[in-house]
Enzyme design. Structure first.
Site, PDB file in Angstrom:
ATOM      1  N   CYS A 197      -0.039   0.610   4.404  1.00  0.00           N
ATOM      2  CA  CYS A 197       1.016   1.313   3.209  1.00  0.00           C
ATOM      3  C   CYS A 197       1.859   2.237   4.050  1.00  0.00           C
ATOM      4  O   CYS A 197       3.015   2.161   3.651  1.00  0.00           O
ATOM      5  CB  CYS A 197       0.217   1.836   2.060  1.00  0.00           C
ATOM      6  SG  CYS A 197      -0.871   1.019   1.181  1.00  0.00           S
ATOM      7  N   ARG A 221      -0.302  -5.040  -3.898  1.00  0.00           N
ATOM      8  CA  ARG A 221       1.130  -4.998  -2.969  1.00  0.00           C
ATOM      9  C   ARG A 221       2.198  -5.954  -3.907  1.00  0.00           C
ATOM     10  O   ARG A 221       2.131  -7.092  -3.733  1.00  0.00           O
ATOM     11  CB  ARG A 221       1.247  -5.447  -1.551  1.00  0.00           C
ATOM     12  CG  ARG A 221       0.382  -4.366  -0.547  1.00  0.00           C
ATOM     13  CD  ARG A 221       0.432  -4.665   0.669  1.00  0.00           C
ATOM     14  NE  ARG A 221      -0.707  -4.318   1.459  1.00  0.00           N
ATOM     15  CZ  ARG A 221      -0.852  -3.043   1.833  1.00  0.00           C
ATOM     16  NH1 ARG A 221      -0.019  -2.130   1.386  1.00  0.00           N
ATOM     17  NH2 ARG A 221      -1.889  -2.510   2.461  1.00  0.00           N
TER      18      ARG A 221
HETATM   19  C1  BEZ Z   1      -3.535  -0.466   4.003  1.00  0.00           C
HETATM   20  O1  BEZ Z   1      -4.157  -0.007   5.168  1.00  0.00           O
HETATM   21  O2  BEZ Z   1      -2.633   0.100   3.653  1.00  0.00           O
HETATM   22  C2  BEZ Z   1      -5.020  -0.638   3.130  1.00  0.00           C
HETATM   23  C3  BEZ Z   1      -5.592  -1.467   3.705  1.00  0.00           C
HETATM   24  C4  BEZ Z   1      -6.910  -1.920   2.833  1.00  0.00           C
HETATM   25  C5  BEZ Z   1      -6.870  -1.587   1.493  1.00  0.00           C
HETATM   26  C6  BEZ Z   1      -5.716  -0.833   1.143  1.00  0.00           C
HETATM   27  C7  BEZ Z   1      -4.990  -0.255   1.756  1.00  0.00           C
END
Ligand code: BEZ
Length: 215
Positions: A49, A124
């Site tokens: 993110c 997402r």
């Molecule tokens: C992230 O790195 O943004 C992420 C990875 C796994 C689950 C949720 C967020």
């Protein structure tokens, strides 16, 4: 499968008021006449993110040049968003200049950003909403794959050219492997139209249903 319902391409985007890192916003009222990229992420302080927020911010001026505004959203407190954007500023030297909605779940549910098989966080999701408030594109990506912001920019540009020139866009526009930079003439709507096309020297037809034209 679930019996959740949420908006689809061509539907009016749901209205909402929200708490954000830039204060309260009212959609669509505050965004009249603009393209909007409303996107959700699973959680603040997560690596994928963080890279996505930085990638959106890096291209913010390009979105704005297309009359498009960015709005982020997750089910986190506004204090968490504020601390996270502070962290990005302090550690990555990048100021996140677009608002991030602190949702309790109500907006995410209206848009279908929570997929029960993926837990209670938002997936997402990306909604491209046109200046009339109509949803024109929806993307869903899983938690482990960051989105491609160049594609989101490409789609907004493509919508604008398609509308302006009354054309459709081939795969990988602006350069297609087979057609180069040619644009697609939308399908004929009548037999008369289809026949007229074959005689039209301003366009190039492989067949009555597959015609292209220069930019
Ligand atoms: C992230 O790195 O943004 C992420 C990875 C796994 C689950 C949720 C967020």
């Amino acid at each position: 499968m679930s019996d959740l319902t949420f908006p689809l391409i061509g539907d009016k985007a749901p209205e909402f008021t929200a708490t954000t890192t830039h204060g309260p916003i009212n959609f669509p009222g505050d965004y009249k006449g603009k393209w909007v990229v409303l996107f959700s992420h699973p959680a603040d302080f997560t690596p994928v993110c963080t890279t996505e927020f930085m990638a959106f911010q890096k291209r913010k001026a390009q979105f704005n040049e297309l009359n498009a505004e960015l709005i982020g959203l997750s089910i986190d407190q506004v204090f968490s968003h504020i601390k996270w954007v502070d962290w990005i500023k302090d550690n990555m030297d990048m100021e996140i200049e677009f608002p991030i909605i602190a949702d309790h779940g109500a907006i995410a549910e209206k848009f279908g950003m929570i997929h029960p098989g993926q837990g209670s966080s938002t997936v997402r999701a990306v909604f491209i909403i046109d200046p009339k408030g109509i949803i024109r594109l929806i993307l869903y990506y899983p938690a482990e794959i960051g989105r491609n912001m160049e594609e989101i920019l490409r789609v907004i540009k493509a919508f604008q050219v398609a509308e302006d020139k009354k054309v459709a866009m081939p795969a990988n526009w602006p350069i297609n492997d087979f057609l180069g930079d040619k644009l697609i003439v939308p399908p004929a709507k009548s037999v008369k139209d289809a026949k007229a096309r074959l005689a039209d020297t301003s366009i190039n037809c492989y067949d009555w249903w597959f015609c292209t034209r220069d930019q």
